[in-house]
Motif scaffolding. Sequence first.
Motif, PDB file in Angstrom:
ATOM      1  N   GLY A  55       0.802  -1.213   0.000  1.00 12.25           N
ATOM      2  CA  GLY A  55       0.000   0.000   0.000  1.00 12.25           C
ATOM      3  C   GLY A  55       0.835   1.263   0.000  1.00 12.25           C
ATOM      4  O   GLY A  55       0.425   2.294  -0.521  1.00 12.25           O
ATOM      5  N   ALA A  56       2.046   1.177   0.552  1.00 14.54           N
ATOM      6  CA  ALA A  56       2.896   2.361   0.651  1.00 14.54           C
ATOM      7  C   ALA A  56       3.657   2.637  -0.642  1.00 14.54           C
ATOM      8  O   ALA A  56       4.364   3.627  -0.747  1.00 14.54           O
ATOM      9  CB  ALA A  56       3.885   2.178   1.802  1.00 14.54           C
ATOM     10  N   ARG A  57       3.509   1.761  -1.642  1.00 12.58           N
ATOM     11  CA  ARG A  57       4.312   1.913  -2.864  1.00 12.58           C
ATOM     12  C   ARG A  57       3.552   2.591  -3.990  1.00 12.58           C
ATOM     13  O   ARG A  57       2.337   2.747  -3.937  1.00 12.58           O
ATOM     14  CB  ARG A  57       4.758   0.530  -3.346  1.00 12.58           C
ATOM     15  CG  ARG A  57       5.597  -0.190  -2.327  1.00 12.58           C
ATOM     16  CD  ARG A  57       6.435  -1.201  -3.035  1.00 12.58           C
ATOM     17  NE  ARG A  57       6.850  -2.273  -2.144  1.00 12.58           N
ATOM     18  CZ  ARG A  57       7.374  -3.412  -2.590  1.00 12.58           C
ATOM     19  NH1 ARG A  57       7.494  -3.614  -3.886  1.00 12.58           N
ATOM     20  NH2 ARG A  57       7.759  -4.322  -1.743  1.00 12.58           N
ATOM     21  N   TYR A  58       4.308   2.961  -5.026  1.00  9.87           N
ATOM     22  CA  TYR A  58       3.748   3.602  -6.221  1.00  9.87           C
ATOM     23  C   TYR A  58       3.662   2.599  -7.364  1.00  9.87           C
ATOM     24  O   TYR A  58       4.424   1.625  -7.400  1.00  9.87           O
ATOM     25  CB  TYR A  58       4.632   4.780  -6.638  1.00  9.87           C
ATOM     26  CG  TYR A  58       4.590   5.923  -5.653  1.00  9.87           C
ATOM     27  CD1 TYR A  58       3.583   6.884  -5.732  1.00  9.87           C
ATOM     28  CD2 TYR A  58       5.540   6.024  -4.650  1.00  9.87           C
ATOM     29  CE1 TYR A  58       3.534   7.924  -4.822  1.00  9.87           C
ATOM     30  CE2 TYR A  58       5.499   7.062  -3.729  1.00  9.87           C
ATOM     31  CZ  TYR A  58       4.493   8.011  -3.820  1.00  9.87           C
ATOM     32  OH  TYR A  58       4.432   9.033  -2.925  1.00  9.87           O
ATOM     33  N   PRO A  59       2.745   2.837  -8.340  1.00 10.39           N
ATOM     34  CA  PRO A  59       2.547   1.870  -9.425  1.00 10.39           C
ATOM     35  C   PRO A  59       3.830   1.458 -10.156  1.00 10.39           C
ATOM     36  O   PRO A  59       3.983   0.295 -10.518  1.00 10.39           O
ATOM     37  CB  PRO A  59       1.589   2.590 -10.374  1.00 10.39           C
ATOM     38  CG  PRO A  59       0.806   3.499  -9.499  1.00 10.39           C
ATOM     39  CD  PRO A  59       1.752   3.938  -8.406  1.00 10.39           C
ATOM     40  N   HIS A  60       4.781   2.399 -10.340  1.00  3.99           N
ATOM     41  CA  HIS A  60       5.964   2.034 -11.134  1.00  3.99           C
ATOM     42  C   HIS A  60       6.837   1.016 -10.419  1.00  3.99           C
ATOM     43  O   HIS A  60       7.721   0.415 -11.035  1.00  3.99           O
ATOM     44  CB  HIS A  60       6.775   3.287 -11.484  1.00  3.99           C
ATOM     45  CG  HIS A  60       7.560   3.843 -10.336  1.00  3.99           C
ATOM     46  ND1 HIS A  60       7.095   4.862  -9.545  1.00  3.99           N
ATOM     47  CD2 HIS A  60       8.773   3.498  -9.831  1.00  3.99           C
ATOM     48  CE1 HIS A  60       7.994   5.126  -8.604  1.00  3.99           C
ATOM     49  NE2 HIS A  60       9.010   4.308  -8.755  1.00  3.99           N
ATOM     50  N   GLU A  61       6.615   0.807  -9.128  1.00  3.51           N
ATOM     51  CA  GLU A  61       7.432  -0.156  -8.391  1.00  3.51           C
ATOM     52  C   GLU A  61       6.937  -1.593  -8.574  1.00  3.51           C
ATOM     53  O   GLU A  61       7.511  -2.513  -8.023  1.00  3.51           O
ATOM     54  CB  GLU A  61       7.435   0.197  -6.897  1.00  3.51           C
ATOM     55  CG  GLU A  61       8.041   1.559  -6.599  1.00  3.51           C
ATOM     56  CD  GLU A  61       7.955   1.898  -5.120  1.00  3.51           C
ATOM     57  OE1 GLU A  61       8.601   1.204  -4.323  1.00  3.51           O
ATOM     58  OE2 GLU A  61       7.224   2.848  -4.771  1.00  3.51           O
ATOM     59  N   PHE A  62       5.865  -1.756  -9.347  1.00  8.19           N
ATOM     60  CA  PHE A  62       5.275  -3.079  -9.503  1.00  8.19           C
ATOM     61  C   PHE A  62       5.544  -3.667 -10.877  1.00  8.19           C
ATOM     62  O   PHE A  62       5.763  -2.935 -11.841  1.00  8.19           O
ATOM     63  CB  PHE A  62       3.761  -3.004  -9.304  1.00  8.19           C
ATOM     64  CG  PHE A  62       3.349  -2.653  -7.903  1.00  8.19           C
ATOM     65  CD1 PHE A  62       3.332  -3.618  -6.921  1.00  8.19           C
ATOM     66  CD2 PHE A  62       2.991  -1.368  -7.585  1.00  8.19           C
ATOM     67  CE1 PHE A  62       2.956  -3.297  -5.627  1.00  8.19           C
ATOM     68  CE2 PHE A  62       2.615  -1.038  -6.300  1.00  8.19           C
ATOM     69  CZ  PHE A  62       2.599  -2.014  -5.315  1.00  8.19           C
ATOM     70  N   SER A  63       5.473  -4.984 -10.948  1.00  5.62           N
ATOM     71  CA  SER A  63       5.534  -5.655 -12.245  1.00  5.62           C
ATOM     72  C   SER A  63       4.161  -5.542 -12.907  1.00  5.62           C
ATOM     73  O   SER A  63       3.178  -5.150 -12.275  1.00  5.62           O
ATOM     74  CB  SER A  63       5.891  -7.126 -12.048  1.00  5.62           C
ATOM     75  OG  SER A  63       4.817  -7.794 -11.421  1.00  5.62           O
TER      76      SER A  63
END
Lengths: 327, 331
Positions: free
Chosen positions: B150-158
Motif C-alpha cells: 500500500g505504501a508503494r507507487y505503481p511504477h514499483e510493480f511488475s
Amino acid sequence: MTQAVLDIENLSVTFRRGGVPVRAVRDVSLRMAPGEVVGLVGESGSGKSVAMMSAMRLLDEKRAEIAAKRLDVDGRPVGGLGRRGLEALRGPVVSYIFQDPATALNPLLTVGWQIGEGLRRHRGLSREAARREAVALLAKVGVPAPERRVRQFPHQLSGGMRQRVMIAMALSLAPKLLIADEPTTALDVTVQAEIVRLVQGIQAAEGMAMVWVTHDLALLARLARRIVVMYAGRIVEDAPADRLYAAPAHPYTAGLLASTSRLDVAFADQKPIPGSPPDPALDPVSCAFAPRCFRASERCRAERPELLAHGGRRRVACFHPLAEAEP
Amino acid sequence: MTPPVIEARGLTVSFTLPGGFLTRRPPPTVQAVSAVDLSVAKGETLALVGESGCGKSTLGRALIRTQSISNGRVLFKGRDITDLKGEALRAARSSFQMIFQDPYASLNPKMRVFDTLAEPLRVHGGGSRAEIRERVDEILDAVGLDRSFGARYPHEFSGGQRQRVAIARAVVLKPDFIVADEPLSALDVSLQLQVLKLFDALRRRFSLTYLFVSHDLARVFGFADRVAVMYLGKIVEIGPATSLVARPAHPYTQALIAAAPSPDPVLEASREVPRLSGEIPSPLDPPGGCRFHTRCPFVMPVCRSVEPPMLPAGPDHRAACHLLGSGTGPA
C-alpha cells in the motif's frame, strides 16, 4: 559435424540501469544445426529476445555489455564485426522479424521499395528488377494483388498484411537463419493461425534454420522440433518438442504448459505458476525458480543447478527434474 | 423474477469520422455496435469474444454509459439508464467499474497504492479512517498483494502486480457490474492464468457480475458462464460456454475455435485449420446480408442478400446463421 548456423557459448548480456547492473542474459549456450527449427520460450524479461538480438548485434551497445566465449552465426564471429561486416551479415545470413510491424516499417516508403532494398544493395538488382522480385515475394507470403500492394504505403495495409510484408522482407535475401520474435502477438487469432502456417510452409520449402521467440508454448506445438525454455536470463530446459510437451522435465516448463489457454482442460484443473519472476537486478546463487517451485528443496535455495545433459537429447537445469532421463 | 443486472435492447453505437478534406460528401459513419440485444444476470460472467475492431470494447463501454449511445436502450436492474444525465448518470455509474488492458495507464502514477484504493471509499463515504484502512487491507489480501504494498507507487510493480492493483481498485466498492476490457492481453501466458484465477476468486467472494471482453476464446471460455461472439458490430452467437465450444453453430465461432493452438504437437500436426478467406472487412463498409459472408466457408446465395436472424442452436444458445434455418446445420 556440420557447421552450426548459430553457435553461442557462455553468452551474458548486462544492461546498466542507473548504475545498477541488470543481467538480462546469463551464461547462455545454444547450438543450432542448419535448417533446425527452435522455439525459444520464456516470460517477458527472461532474456529470450535479448539473447537473439545480440546474435545479430541489434542491441544498443552503449547500454548493453555483451560477453561471450563464442558468438558465431554461420561460422563467423559476429562480436568483432564492423559496419560492413554487419551489413553482410544482416539480411543474407540472418534476418529478424519483429513483433510490431508498424514500428519496424518506414511509413514514408512504399512496401515494394522496402522489400527491394536488400535486393538492390546486396544483389545489385536494378529498381525494376527489385520491384518484380518484391511482387513475387509478396505473392509468396500470401498477399493478394501484389502488383498493386508494392506501390502502397504501410498505413494502407492491415496488421496481418504488414506482418506478411515484414516476412517478405526478411526472406528477400534467402537467409540461413530467420529469427521471428513474437511475430503474431499483435495479430488476431485467426490471422495468427494463418501466419504460423505460412511461415511453417516457407521454412519447410526453403529449409532455412529458424528461431521462433514466444511466451506461448501452445503456439510452438505445430512449429518447432526443439524447444528451448528460458527463465531469469538462463536456459532451464532444452529438449525435442515431442518429449517436452509429453513430459516436461523442468518444473517451470511444466508450469508454462499448464498455463497455456486450452479448450480441452476444465478451468478448475488449470493450475497457474504462483508468484512472479525475480528482479533481474538480483543475482542469487540459488535456483532462480525455487521461490515459485513446488519441488524446491533446501539445496535449490542454496545452490544453482547447472544446465546439464539429462539423457541423450535433453538439457535441464534442475536438481529435481520431473521426467526421467531418456537415452 | 429479478431483472438482469444489465440489459441491452437494440443497442447501436455509431461513430462519425472526420469528413474528407475539401469534399462535400457527408462524413463517413461507422456502426461499431449494431442493434445488439444482450443481458447479464446477477453473479454471472459473460465473456464477449471477437477480433480487433469488432466493437466488443465499445459495447462494453456503452453498457456502463461511458460511451454515447446512438440507438436502443440500456437497462440497469430493470431501470432504463439510456437517457440519464448529470448527477443521475454519475450516480448510476458508481455502480459500475471498468478494468483495462494496460493497468499502468489506468493507475495514477503519483498516488500510493493505498490512496488509489482508499480514494473511491472516501468519495463514496466509506467510513472512518480505521474502517477505510481495514477495507483497503482486506482488498489487498483478496488480490494477493502484501499489505505493505500500500505504501508503494505503481511504477514499483511488475505488470502482473499492477493489474492486481487495478482489479483491487475496481472491486473495492463491490460494484454491481464490472466490464473487464482485455485485462489479460498485455500479460504473459503464465500471468494470464494467475490473473484469471484472481477474477474467479473475487467473483465468488464478492458475488461479482462480469462482462469479460477478450480476443482469446480458448483462454476465457472455461472461466465464463456464457460466451457471446461478436463480428463486425453484431453478436453472431451466444450461449452457455460449454455448449458454445462443444457445439459451435456459427462458422465464425468454429473458425475461432479451430484457430486456437493446443500445446500438443501430435494433435497440432494432424489438425487442419479451416481457412477463412481474407481478413475482416472494414467496418466502414460492412458487407450486406450476413456480415460474415465474405469469409464464410459455407456461404450460400441467401447469405449475400439477407441478414440472418438469431436462431435457436440449443438450450439458451442462439446463432445468427442461415444454415440453422435450412435444417442442414453448418457442421
